[in-house]
Design an enzyme around this catalytic site. Structure first.
Site, PDB file in Angstrom:
ATOM      1  N   CYS A 381      46.214  34.989  39.245  1.00 13.05           N
ATOM      2  CA  CYS A 381      46.373  34.824  37.801  1.00 13.05           C
ATOM      3  C   CYS A 381      46.820  33.387  37.489  1.00 13.05           C
ATOM      4  CB  CYS A 381      47.320  35.886  37.264  1.00 13.05           C
ATOM      5  SG  CYS A 381      47.027  36.209  35.522  1.00 13.05           S
ATOM      6  N   HIS A 517      45.172  40.648  39.071  1.00  7.26           N
ATOM      7  CA  HIS A 517      46.282  40.901  40.011  1.00  7.26           C
ATOM      8  C   HIS A 517      45.862  41.939  41.049  1.00  7.26           C
ATOM      9  CE1 HIS A 517      49.622  38.848  37.884  1.00  7.26           C
ATOM     10  NE2 HIS A 517      48.877  39.071  36.813  1.00  7.26           N
ATOM     11  N   GLU A 519      47.254  42.770  43.682  1.00 10.97           N
ATOM     12  CA  GLU A 519      48.392  43.467  44.316  1.00 10.97           C
ATOM     13  C   GLU A 519      48.658  44.842  43.712  1.00 10.97           C
ATOM     14  OE1 GLU A 519      48.533  40.807  42.390  1.00 10.97           O
ATOM     15  OE2 GLU A 519      50.429  40.585  41.301  1.00 10.97           O
TER      16      GLU A 519
HETATM   17  N1  GLN Z   1      50.529  32.572  31.874  1.00 13.32           N
HETATM   18  C1  GLN Z   1      49.153  32.799  32.227  1.00 13.32           C
HETATM   19  C2  GLN Z   1      48.378  33.453  31.089  1.00 13.32           C
HETATM   20  O1  GLN Z   1      48.948  34.007  30.191  1.00 13.32           O
HETATM   21  C3  GLN Z   1      49.057  33.622  33.491  1.00 13.32           C
HETATM   22  C4  GLN Z   1      49.644  34.986  33.378  1.00 13.32           C
HETATM   23  C5  GLN Z   1      49.851  35.660  34.700  1.00 13.32           C
HETATM   24  O2  GLN Z   1      49.896  35.000  35.740  1.00 13.32           O
HETATM   25  N2  GLN Z   1      50.025  36.944  34.714  1.00 13.32           N
HETATM   26  O3  GLN Z   1      47.175  33.441  31.084  1.00 13.32           O
END
Ligand code: GLN
Length: 543
Positions: A381, A517, A519
């Site tokens: 992410c 994600h 995970e």
């Molecule tokens: N801050 C970034 C976004 O909002 C990544 C968010 C995250 O890593 N969950 O896109």
């Protein structure tokens, strides 16, 4: 069969592993062929943990349907075959929200709205709501008995027995039995007090799970049984274990599942724990050790990256390796020599998800180090977004490239805020207002198509995948061609081809960033392919 209900409460102190206990009970019930589901009640006023700082509350766990939930739901999904949703986590805030909405609508017909019966009824309706089609609902009450906030929940589960019938409800209380070295004794007093507290509000536990560092001798169990008014064989040792995946088997050996089905009067098949025996073997036998650095912000608290830590462990289990986690606070990576110093023992580097400006440049430095030194890298992410920024700046020569999250005026917004996005039902949503906050995240499972060849393909071995998201910003396709030309490969795309979901690099042994994600979908019986491949590459790189 009508559903049966198990309620898990905690006493004495927090962090006794109540969530793991509930998850392990679910696992054991599944081993007996029963269908389970879970419900977690959290006594805080936030409507969900989505807005909470992971420092305070630990990781925010995301479900397929896009609910931002308590991290215990992660344990439940990892230990069983259930897929949870919004309905499986409920806070005080959510309960009051719903009661107040009904009150404003006039649903209470002029009545005075009170904690008992209205709040308790709302709590009970949440329990009934998840019971459809399952044999057992396992409900965990957050917090510790004696807290003011958890009282309405405890009152509701007390009333629930009157409604569901006593043969259908079981209360399990998790307590601490500390060993005091100076006295050379295990102490039962905290357990006695905690059960007394529970009984004073009308709940007599049926089973007591005693968290302790050693097996409880018979006399200690007998004492607890006598003072707490339970059967001796209902006092179960919940001994500390080397791997958290040993818990179901330890409970089974203590006779917990037998006692549960006996008390609930359920006939089941003989439990089959072979899958868990295999998981334990792969978690505890490896001799090899691989060091994985997690370069992040919430590095003081392993709870903040719970699912990530577990997924990495699963990747190790699949590769017959233990994992040594090296938590590196990215704010300490101020120069390249800091990076070399802190990361020199890492066989692989992960930059996990995150929000906010702090430590961003340190993370970018760590990514550059991984890229230039052929160290396996997994960016999740935010980690993927920063990998794109690093590549844009240092390989494609786009000076000042950044994400609009951190530099709204950047000359090269390679990661940007889309004013529209598609929800899970594929409806176009508009983001209103000036700031990209408040209910505007892409949340939950979305499809992604993987292209051949590539390391993503090698890992997944399949074209269509679904992974869980939690972010606002996206890869900016305006830069796709120039970055591709320099060796960035968009190897995973949304099916409509609009969103870059996975990036890899041409001349690197294993470098992958994903906008989702992974995970959240790794379980010990089926480690997630990306973590398996990443750990494999980390081992290969160090040999
Ligand atoms: N801050 C970034 C976004 O909002 C990544 C968010 C995250 O890593 N969950 O896109």
């Amino acid at each position: 069969m009508r559903s049966k209900f198990i309620f898990v409460t905690g006493g004495v102190i927090s962090s006794l592993g109540k969530g793991l206990a509930a998850a392990s009970i679910g696992a054991l019930m599944e081993c007996r062929g029963l269908k389970v589901t879970f419900l977690k009640f959290d006594p805080y006023i936030n409507v969900d943990p989505g807005t909470m700082n992971p420092f305070q509350h630990g990781e925010v766990y995301v479900t397929d349907d896009g609910a931002e939930t308590d991290l215990d739901l992660g344990h439940y999904e990892r230990y069983t075959h259930v897929t949870l949703s919004k309905a499986n986590n409920c806070t005080t805030g959510k309960i009051y929200n719903s009661v107040i909405t009904k009150e404003r609508r006039g649903d209470y017909l002029g009545g005075t709205v009170q904690v008992i019966p209205h709040i308790t009824e709302e709590i009970m309706s949440n329990i009934r709501n998840v019971a459809d089609g399952v044999d057992i609902v396992i409900t965990e009450i957050g917090g510790t008995v004696g807290d003011i906030e958890s009282l309405p929940f405890l009152e509701a589960i007390r009333q629930f027995k009157l409604e569901a019938g006593k043969e259908n409800v079981l209360y399990i209380h998790v307590t601490l039995v500390p060993y005091i070295p100076t006295a050379g004794e295990l102490k039962t007093k905290p357990t006695q007090h905690s059960v007394k507290e529970l009984r004073s509000i009308g709940i007599q536990p049926d089973i007591i799970l005693c968290r302790t560092d050693r097996f409880l001798p018979k006399e200690v169990k007998a004492k607890i049984a006598l003072f707490c008014n339970v059967d001796v064989d209902a006092v179960i040792t919940a001994k500390d274990v080397e791997s958290i995946y040993e818990v179901p088997v330890v409970f089974h050996k203590e006779g917990l599942d037998e006692k549960i089905v006996d008390r609930l009067n359920i006939w089941t098949k003989t439990p089959d724990l072979s899958e868990w025996e295999k998981i334990i073997a792969s978690a505890t036998l490896p001799k090899k050790t691989t060091t994985i650095a997690i370069v992040g912000k919430y590095v003081d608290l392993t709870e903040s990256y719970k699912s990530l830590n577990e997924a990495i462990t699963h990747g190790g289990m699949a590769n017959d390796s233990r994992i040594e986690l090296l938590f590196v606070d990215s704010e300490t990576l101020e120069t390249d020599s800091d990076v070399i110093e802190r990361l020199k023992t890492a066989n692989g580097i992960i930059v996990p998800g995150g929000f906010g400006n702090r430590g961003i440049e340190g993370k970018i430095r760590a990514i550059r180090y991984a890229r230039e030194n052929n160290i396996p890298f997994l960016g999740i992410c935010l980690g993927m977004q920063l990998a794109v920024i690093e590549f844009a700046r240092h390989v494609a020569g786009l000076e000042g490239a950044h994400s609009e999250e951190f530099d709204p005026k950047t000359p090269h917004p390679v990661i940007y805020w889309m004013s529209t996005w598609r929800d899970q039902e594929d409806n176009l949503q508009k983001r209103e207002g000036e700031t990209p906050m408040g209910g505007t995240m892409r949340l939950g499972a979305y499809p992604c198509n993987i292209s051949k060849p590539g390391i993503a393909w090698d890992a997944y071995q399949t074209e269509n995948i679904h992974e869980r998201h939690r972010h606002r910003y996206e890869f900016n396709n305006k830069y796709l061609d120039v970055l591709k030309e320099k060796g960035l490969i968009p190897s995973g795309m949304s099916p409509d081809g609009d969103l870059v979901e996975i990036v890899e690099l041409k001349n690197h042994p294993w470098f992958l960033g994903c906008q989702f994600h992974p995970e959240f979908k790794s379980v010990p019986r089926a480690p997630h392919p990306l973590f398996v491949a990443f750990i494999q590459a980390s081992i290969a790189g160090s040999e």
